[in-house]
Design a protein around this motif. Sequence first.
Motif, PDB file in Angstrom:
ATOM      1  N   PRO A  80       9.040  -6.339  -3.001  1.00  6.38           N
ATOM      2  CA  PRO A  80       9.057  -6.428  -4.469  1.00  6.38           C
ATOM      3  C   PRO A  80       7.812  -5.817  -5.121  1.00  6.38           C
ATOM      4  O   PRO A  80       7.906  -5.146  -6.149  1.00  6.38           O
ATOM      5  N   ALA A  81       6.644  -6.028  -4.514  1.00  4.25           N
ATOM      6  CA  ALA A  81       5.405  -5.479  -5.081  1.00  4.25           C
ATOM      7  C   ALA A  81       5.404  -3.954  -5.036  1.00  4.25           C
ATOM      8  O   ALA A  81       4.992  -3.287  -5.995  1.00  4.25           O
ATOM      9  N   VAL A  82       5.878  -3.396  -3.937  1.00  5.49           N
ATOM     10  CA  VAL A  82       5.943  -1.933  -3.802  1.00  5.49           C
ATOM     11  C   VAL A  82       6.908  -1.350  -4.824  1.00  5.49           C
ATOM     12  O   VAL A  82       6.589  -0.382  -5.515  1.00  5.49           O
ATOM     13  N   HIS A  83       8.088  -1.940  -4.950  1.00  3.72           N
ATOM     14  CA  HIS A  83       9.075  -1.447  -5.914  1.00  3.72           C
ATOM     15  C   HIS A  83       8.531  -1.536  -7.341  1.00  3.72           C
ATOM     16  O   HIS A  83       8.702  -0.607  -8.133  1.00  3.72           O
ATOM     17  N   LYS A  84       7.875  -2.641  -7.670  1.00  2.00           N
ATOM     18  CA  LYS A  84       7.327  -2.819  -9.011  1.00  2.00           C
ATOM     19  C   LYS A  84       6.278  -1.753  -9.311  1.00  2.00           C
ATOM     20  O   LYS A  84       6.291  -1.143 -10.387  1.00  2.00           O
ATOM     21  N   ALA A 137      -3.592   1.656   5.934  1.00  2.00           N
ATOM     22  CA  ALA A 137      -3.303   1.451   7.349  1.00  2.00           C
ATOM     23  C   ALA A 137      -4.032   0.223   7.862  1.00  2.00           C
ATOM     24  O   ALA A 137      -5.071  -0.159   7.324  1.00  2.00           O
ATOM     25  N   ILE A 138      -3.457  -0.362   8.869  1.00  2.00           N
ATOM     26  CA  ILE A 138      -4.160  -1.366   9.659  1.00  2.00           C
ATOM     27  C   ILE A 138      -4.473  -0.649  10.963  1.00  2.00           C
ATOM     28  O   ILE A 138      -3.572  -0.348  11.747  1.00  2.00           O
ATOM     29  N   SER A 139      -5.740  -0.312  11.144  1.00  4.94           N
ATOM     30  CA  SER A 139      -6.102   0.552  12.268  1.00  4.94           C
ATOM     31  C   SER A 139      -6.678  -0.184  13.474  1.00  4.94           C
ATOM     32  O   SER A 139      -6.788   0.390  14.546  1.00  4.94           O
ATOM     33  N   SER A 140      -7.023  -1.431  13.312  1.00  2.10           N
ATOM     34  CA  SER A 140      -7.588  -2.193  14.425  1.00  2.10           C
ATOM     35  C   SER A 140      -6.476  -2.637  15.372  1.00  2.10           C
ATOM     36  O   SER A 140      -5.553  -3.345  14.968  1.00  2.10           O
ATOM     37  N   PRO A 141      -6.550  -2.252  16.649  1.00  2.64           N
ATOM     38  CA  PRO A 141      -5.537  -2.712  17.595  1.00  2.64           C
ATOM     39  C   PRO A 141      -5.452  -4.237  17.655  1.00  2.64           C
ATOM     40  O   PRO A 141      -4.356  -4.796  17.737  1.00  2.64           O
ATOM     41  N   ALA A 142      -6.591  -4.899  17.562  1.00  6.38           N
ATOM     42  CA  ALA A 142      -6.585  -6.370  17.625  1.00  6.38           C
ATOM     43  C   ALA A 142      -5.849  -6.944  16.417  1.00  6.38           C
ATOM     44  O   ALA A 142      -5.054  -7.885  16.554  1.00  6.38           O
ATOM     45  N   ASP A 199      -0.918  -9.653  14.083  1.00  4.70           N
ATOM     46  CA  ASP A 199       0.176  -9.725  13.101  1.00  4.70           C
ATOM     47  C   ASP A 199       0.969  -8.421  13.155  1.00  4.70           C
ATOM     48  O   ASP A 199       0.830  -7.545  12.299  1.00  4.70           O
ATOM     49  N   ALA A 200       1.784  -8.316  14.178  1.00  4.94           N
ATOM     50  CA  ALA A 200       2.529  -7.078  14.434  1.00  4.94           C
ATOM     51  C   ALA A 200       3.491  -6.734  13.298  1.00  4.94           C
ATOM     52  O   ALA A 200       3.643  -5.559  12.950  1.00  4.94           O
ATOM     53  N   ASP A 201       4.136  -7.723  12.701  1.00 10.12           N
ATOM     54  CA  ASP A 201       5.085  -7.447  11.619  1.00 10.12           C
ATOM     55  C   ASP A 201       4.376  -6.850  10.406  1.00 10.12           C
ATOM     56  O   ASP A 201       4.846  -5.886   9.812  1.00 10.12           O
ATOM     57  N   ARG A 202       3.247  -7.432  10.028  1.00  7.34           N
ATOM     58  CA  ARG A 202       2.483  -6.904   8.894  1.00  7.34           C
ATOM     59  C   ARG A 202       1.962  -5.495   9.199  1.00  7.34           C
ATOM     60  O   ARG A 202       2.046  -4.594   8.375  1.00  7.34           O
ATOM     61  N   ALA A 203       1.430  -5.301  10.404  1.00  8.71           N
ATOM     62  CA  ALA A 203       0.925  -3.984  10.797  1.00  8.71           C
ATOM     63  C   ALA A 203       2.038  -2.942  10.725  1.00  8.71           C
ATOM     64  O   ALA A 203       1.837  -1.832  10.220  1.00  8.71           O
ATOM     65  N   ARG A 204       3.215  -3.304  11.177  1.00  7.51           N
ATOM     66  CA  ARG A 204       4.347  -2.377  11.144  1.00  7.51           C
ATOM     67  C   ARG A 204       4.733  -2.033   9.710  1.00  7.51           C
ATOM     68  O   ARG A 204       4.993  -0.885   9.376  1.00  7.51           O
ATOM     69  N   SER A 205       4.727  -3.027   8.818  1.00  7.31           N
ATOM     70  CA  SER A 205       5.149  -2.768   7.434  1.00  7.31           C
ATOM     71  C   SER A 205       4.114  -1.952   6.663  1.00  7.31           C
ATOM     72  O   SER A 205       4.475  -1.225   5.740  1.00  7.31           O
ATOM     73  N   VAL A 206       2.844  -2.043   7.048  1.00  7.35           N
ATOM     74  CA  VAL A 206       1.812  -1.239   6.392  1.00  7.35           C
ATOM     75  C   VAL A 206       1.756   0.158   7.009  1.00  7.35           C
ATOM     76  O   VAL A 206       1.711   1.162   6.296  1.00  7.35           O
ATOM     77  N   ASN A 207       1.773   0.221   8.318  1.00  7.31           N
ATOM     78  CA  ASN A 207       1.619   1.497   9.014  1.00  7.31           C
ATOM     79  C   ASN A 207       2.898   2.332   9.055  1.00  7.31           C
ATOM     80  O   ASN A 207       2.840   3.547   9.229  1.00  7.31           O
ATOM     81  N   CYS A 208       4.031   1.703   8.905  1.00  2.00           N
ATOM     82  CA  CYS A 208       5.336   2.378   8.867  1.00  2.00           C
ATOM     83  C   CYS A 208       6.034   1.904   7.592  1.00  2.00           C
ATOM     84  O   CYS A 208       6.933   1.061   7.655  1.00  2.00           O
ATOM     85  N   PRO A 209       5.636   2.422   6.432  1.00  2.00           N
ATOM     86  CA  PRO A 209       5.996   1.827   5.138  1.00  2.00           C
ATOM     87  C   PRO A 209       7.418   2.123   4.658  1.00  2.00           C
ATOM     88  O   PRO A 209       7.632   2.865   3.705  1.00  2.00           O
ATOM     89  N   ALA A 210       8.385   1.491   5.285  1.00  4.15           N
ATOM     90  CA  ALA A 210       9.781   1.708   4.889  1.00  4.15           C
ATOM     91  C   ALA A 210      10.011   1.342   3.423  1.00  4.15           C
ATOM     92  O   ALA A 210      10.714   2.054   2.707  1.00  4.15           O
TER      93      ALA A 210
END
Length: 122
Positions: free
Chosen positions: A66-70, A85-90, A95-106
């Motif tokens: 919703p924030a992105v669309h707005k 990007a979330i660039s830290s491997p740790a 938080d793999a889901d958050r990292a995926r949504s930031v780094n692969c911004p569908a």
Amino acid sequence: LERRPAPRGGPMKVLVTGASGYLGQHLVLALHAAGHEVHAAFGTFQPFAAHAHPFPIYALDTSSIPAVHKLLTTTSPDVVVHCAAISSPAACERDADRARSVNCPAALIEALPAGAGLIFFS
């Protein structure tokens, strides 16, 4: 940066995500100096918001659909430059889901206005 006419014939309206990062900070200043209309989005780096900027800034959680669309509806950019990007491997492992949504911004890609371009740094 090569300066070329926008589809509407004037300076381009550019939304930069990750504007508080090293690349993003330099990019927004260069785009602004080149005469483009800059909109800068940042995530969790609050000191970025504390400084005066010659363009609008927006706190944005790129994992929030919703924030992105707005933001994309509000700014209606000609082009989005995704530097966030979330660039830290740790951090990615914590938080793999958050990292995926930031780094692969569908959500960002799906919310692009018709005819808008996307520049994706990875």
